[in-house]
Motif scaffolding. Structure first.
Motif, PDB file in Angstrom:
ATOM      1  N   GLY A 100       0.810  -0.849  -0.227  1.00 20.24           N
ATOM      2  CA  GLY A 100      -0.208   0.066  -0.394  1.00 20.24           C
ATOM      3  C   GLY A 100       1.008   1.237  -0.018  1.00 20.24           C
ATOM      4  N   ASP A 101       0.333   2.196   0.358  1.00 26.83           N
ATOM      5  CA  ASP A 101       1.254   3.731  -0.029  1.00 26.83           C
ATOM      6  C   ASP A 101       1.686   3.686   1.215  1.00 26.83           C
ATOM      7  N   HIS A 102       2.870   4.654   1.189  1.00 24.87           N
ATOM      8  CA  HIS A 102       3.867   4.563   2.858  1.00 24.87           C
ATOM      9  C   HIS A 102       3.303   5.482   3.406  1.00 24.87           C
ATOM     10  N   ASN A 103       2.649   6.218   3.894  1.00 25.45           N
ATOM     11  CA  ASN A 103       2.421   6.913   4.762  1.00 25.45           C
ATOM     12  C   ASN A 103       1.013   5.994   5.308  1.00 25.45           C
ATOM     13  N   GLU A 104       0.195   4.825   4.739  1.00 29.40           N
ATOM     14  CA  GLU A 104      -0.338   4.706   5.543  1.00 29.40           C
ATOM     15  C   GLU A 104       0.065   2.908   5.787  1.00 29.40           C
ATOM     16  N   THR A 105       1.462   2.665   5.526  1.00 30.77           N
ATOM     17  CA  THR A 105       1.742   1.372   6.348  1.00 30.77           C
ATOM     18  C   THR A 105       2.775   2.051   7.699  1.00 30.77           C
ATOM     19  N   GLU A 106       2.949   2.947   7.225  1.00 36.80           N
ATOM     20  CA  GLU A 106       3.314   4.066   8.717  1.00 36.80           C
ATOM     21  C   GLU A 106       2.298   3.584   9.970  1.00 36.80           C
ATOM     22  N   ALA A 107       1.351   4.151   9.225  1.00 35.39           N
ATOM     23  CA  ALA A 107       0.687   4.712  10.483  1.00 35.39           C
ATOM     24  C   ALA A 107      -0.035   2.961  11.134  1.00 35.39           C
ATOM     25  N   ILE A 108       0.240   1.434   9.962  1.00 36.25           N
ATOM     26  CA  ILE A 108      -0.470   1.349  10.638  1.00 36.25           C
ATOM     27  C   ILE A 108       0.162  -0.064  11.715  1.00 36.25           C
ATOM     28  N   GLN A 109       1.919   0.210  11.196  1.00 39.59           N
ATOM     29  CA  GLN A 109       2.924   0.035  11.960  1.00 39.59           C
ATOM     30  C   GLN A 109       2.983   1.093  13.068  1.00 39.59           C
ATOM     31  N   ARG A 110       2.073   1.861  13.373  1.00 48.78           N
ATOM     32  CA  ARG A 110       2.556   2.678  14.654  1.00 48.78           C
ATOM     33  C   ARG A 110       1.191   1.839  15.884  1.00 48.78           C
ATOM     34  N   LEU A 111       0.359   1.805  15.113  1.00 47.13           N
ATOM     35  CA  LEU A 111      -0.893   1.312  15.816  1.00 47.13           C
ATOM     36  C   LEU A 111      -0.487  -0.034  16.196  1.00 47.13           C
ATOM     37  N   HIS A 112       0.382  -0.608  15.477  1.00 48.40           N
ATOM     38  CA  HIS A 112       0.563  -2.222  16.060  1.00 48.40           C
ATOM     39  C   HIS A 112       1.464  -2.078  17.186  1.00 48.40           C
ATOM     40  N   LEU A 113       2.669  -0.847  17.160  1.00 44.54           N
ATOM     41  CA  LEU A 113       2.771  -1.137  18.552  1.00 44.54           C
ATOM     42  C   LEU A 113       2.781  -0.436  19.648  1.00 44.54           C
ATOM     43  N   ASP A 126      14.290  -2.892  14.630  1.00 42.10           N
ATOM     44  CA  ASP A 126      14.191  -1.266  14.299  1.00 42.10           C
ATOM     45  C   ASP A 126      14.370   0.224  15.190  1.00 42.10           C
ATOM     46  N   ASP A 127      14.520   1.027  14.998  1.00 38.57           N
ATOM     47  CA  ASP A 127      15.729   2.214  16.049  1.00 38.57           C
ATOM     48  C   ASP A 127      13.380   3.399  16.076  1.00 38.57           C
ATOM     49  N   ALA A 128      12.457   2.153  15.034  1.00 39.53           N
ATOM     50  CA  ALA A 128      11.078   2.656  14.782  1.00 39.53           C
ATOM     51  C   ALA A 128      10.725   2.959  15.947  1.00 39.53           C
ATOM     52  N   TRP A 129      11.159   1.908  17.070  1.00 40.30           N
ATOM     53  CA  TRP A 129      10.339   1.530  18.078  1.00 40.30           C
ATOM     54  C   TRP A 129      10.373   2.967  19.131  1.00 40.30           C
ATOM     55  N   ARG A 130      11.852   3.286  19.507  1.00 44.36           N
ATOM     56  CA  ARG A 130      11.747   3.809  20.318  1.00 44.36           C
ATOM     57  C   ARG A 130      11.424   5.388  20.573  1.00 44.36           C
ATOM     58  N   ASN A 131      10.583   5.656  19.740  1.00 36.73           N
ATOM     59  CA  ASN A 131       9.759   6.827  18.950  1.00 36.73           C
ATOM     60  C   ASN A 131       8.628   6.940  19.026  1.00 36.73           C
ATOM     61  N   ILE A 132       8.029   5.594  18.735  1.00 37.87           N
ATOM     62  CA  ILE A 132       7.033   5.890  18.874  1.00 37.87           C
ATOM     63  C   ILE A 132       6.227   5.224  20.717  1.00 37.87           C
ATOM     64  N   VAL A 133       6.664   3.736  21.128  1.00 35.12           N
ATOM     65  CA  VAL A 133       6.588   3.117  22.517  1.00 35.12           C
ATOM     66  C   VAL A 133       8.200   2.779  23.168  1.00 35.12           C
ATOM     67  N   PRO A 134       8.443   3.763  23.252  1.00 30.10           N
ATOM     68  CA  PRO A 134      10.888   3.455  24.020  1.00 30.10           C
ATOM     69  C   PRO A 134      10.352   2.583  25.571  1.00 30.10           C
ATOM     70  N   GLY A 135       8.314   2.178  25.303  1.00 32.08           N
ATOM     71  CA  GLY A 135       8.842   1.425  27.122  1.00 32.08           C
ATOM     72  C   GLY A 135       8.058   0.524  26.898  1.00 32.08           C
ATOM     73  N   LEU A 136       8.176  -0.067  25.850  1.00 29.82           N
ATOM     74  CA  LEU A 136       7.824  -1.542  24.622  1.00 29.82           C
ATOM     75  C   LEU A 136       8.613  -2.618  25.531  1.00 29.82           C
ATOM     76  N   PRO A 137      10.081  -2.369  25.830  1.00 30.08           N
ATOM     77  CA  PRO A 137      10.798  -2.880  26.112  1.00 30.08           C
ATOM     78  C   PRO A 137      11.453  -3.982  27.374  1.00 30.08           C
ATOM     79  N   ALA A 138      10.457  -2.761  27.934  1.00 29.78           N
ATOM     80  CA  ALA A 138      10.976  -2.329  29.709  1.00 29.78           C
ATOM     81  C   ALA A 138       9.898  -3.354  29.759  1.00 29.78           C
ATOM     82  N   VAL A 139       8.399  -3.023  29.285  1.00 27.83           N
ATOM     83  CA  VAL A 139       7.086  -4.349  30.113  1.00 27.83           C
ATOM     84  C   VAL A 139       7.785  -5.445  29.568  1.00 27.83           C
ATOM     85  N   MET A 140       8.046  -5.539  28.259  1.00 26.45           N
ATOM     86  CA  MET A 140       8.214  -7.185  28.967  1.00 26.45           C
ATOM     87  C   MET A 140       9.254  -7.363  29.312  1.00 26.45           C
TER      88      MET A 140
END
Length: 387
Positions: free
Chosen positions: A289-302, A348-362
């Protein structure tokens, strides 16, 4: 009352219906056919030569009943020859043949009634009113002689036919046999309705298992309520911390630890599945799909993984607190594919800007479960958390 054996028994007059005539009257009834195969006792059913009780059936119909009157006439003069020692196994007949009841019946001259009793020539004459074909009554009377319940009670429909008559005659052993059979076999929808109609006639201890099958138990209601509160605590947008504290206290004070375990495990499974699916979709994105749409979906997944990861952490804490985290430990230690997806996501460094606390939770989930195992709060196999 059983007549005195010292008195000479007079032979009763010839019967209106002999045993063969009784069976011929119901040629298409499988109950009568199966009853003939049952083993006999020292007394024989419908034996006029040794009987001391004559039981007469009559059709007790309502004046508004539109049934065929010829059927009533056919069964209105059906006589069965029985033995007081045998039929006294049913409390109805035991009471009817007692000295006290005979005295009252003779004084009041009851007439044509199911309680009518007369003693003449050492013979007890009883009348029993039935609403329809007395075949099932005959079967229950034969069971008083044979006690071969497994042979006769071979289906749920047969048990449901016999049970009302056994209850009417207060034949306790037959009632128990019918109830036990019904507890052990499946029912059709129509049979379930008949069971429901009979439950009020049974004692509480007799109907307990049957009632549990046709109506939800108290534990089910409590568990559904508790599960709803847990979901409210996790997904509430307002005062989430307050709601979680309240539900945590409710779980600690809940009377059934097993119910709390089942509810927490159910919530844990659901949230773990969401976290796994979200990270799997993030690690294997669809770039068509569209790049922006894919990025939004990836953010939603995180974000979905992060939100449900926090719920998982809260559930793990509650399970450890109640010492019911055994299943959670086992599941958490067997997530090889989940671990691979986590590693892919963290490369992937994207998670650092989107959900920086995810590794700590896991990691906190892992550490809390591992610490509980190490402290002996939770029992686990040697291989769990080895990696």
């Amino acid at each position: 009352m059983i007549p005195n054996s010292s008195r000479k028994r007079q032979r009763p007059p010839p019967p209106h219906h002999h045993a063969s005539a009784i069976v011929e009257a119901f040629p298409h009834r499988t109950i009568s056919e199966s009853s003939q195969k049952l083993p006999r006792t020292s007394f024989s059913f419908n034996d006029p030569s040794t009987a001391d009780v004559i039981l007469r059936f009559f059709i007790d119909r309502s004046p508004f009943d539109s049934s065929n009157p010829s059927d009533s006439a056919r069964h209105s003069d059906l006589q069965i020859y029985l033995h007081s020692r045998v039929i006294s196994r049913a409390k109805y007949f035991s009471t009817l043949l007692s000295d006290r009841w005979q005295h009252q019946a003779n004084n009041h001259n009851a007439g044509h009634d199911s309680r009518t009793i007369a003693n003449c020539n050492n013979m007890f004459h009883l009348n029993l009113g039935v609403h329809d074909d007395p075949t099932v009554h005959l079967t229950v009377l034969q069971l008083l002689y044979t006690y071969d319940f497994p042979t006769v009670i071979a289906s749920a429909s047969t048990a449901l036919e016999i049970l009302p008559v056994a209850l009417e005659l207060l034949f306790e052993d037959c009632v128990k046999a019918c109830v036990k059979f019904l507890e052990a076999v499946p029912w059709s929808e129509e049979e379930e309705k008949r069971v429901l109609s009979l439950i009020p006639l049974l004692r509480e201890e007799e109907s307990k298992e049957l009632l549990a099958r046709v109506s939800p138990g108290e534990d089910d209601f409590c568990e559904e309520m508790l599960h709803g509160l847990i979901e409210k605590a996790m997904y509430s947008q307002l005062n989430m911390a307050f709601v979680k504290v309240f539900v945590a206290k409710l779980l600690r004070d809940f009377s059934s630890r097993e119910s709390a375990r089942r509810v927490l495990e159910r919530a844990f499974d659901a949230n773990l599945r969401i976290v796994k699916e979200s990270l799997e979709q993030y690690s294997s994105p669809d770039f068509r799909g569209d790049h922006n749409e894919t990025e939004a979906i990836q953010r939603l997944h995180l974000h979905t993984a992060m939100t449900n990861g926090r719920h998982l952490l809260w559930l793990v804490e509650r399970m450890i607190e109640l010492k019911v985290a055994d299943s959670a430990v086992k599941q958490w230690s067997e997530q090889a594919a989940f671990t691979v997806d986590l590693q892919k996501a963290f490369r992937d460094d994207a998670w650092r800007n989107i959900v920086p606390g995810l590794p700590a939770v896991m990691l906190r989930c892992t550490c809390k479960l591992a610490s509980a195992v190490a402290a002996g709060t939770i029992l686990s196999s040697r291989q769990e958390f080895a990696e």
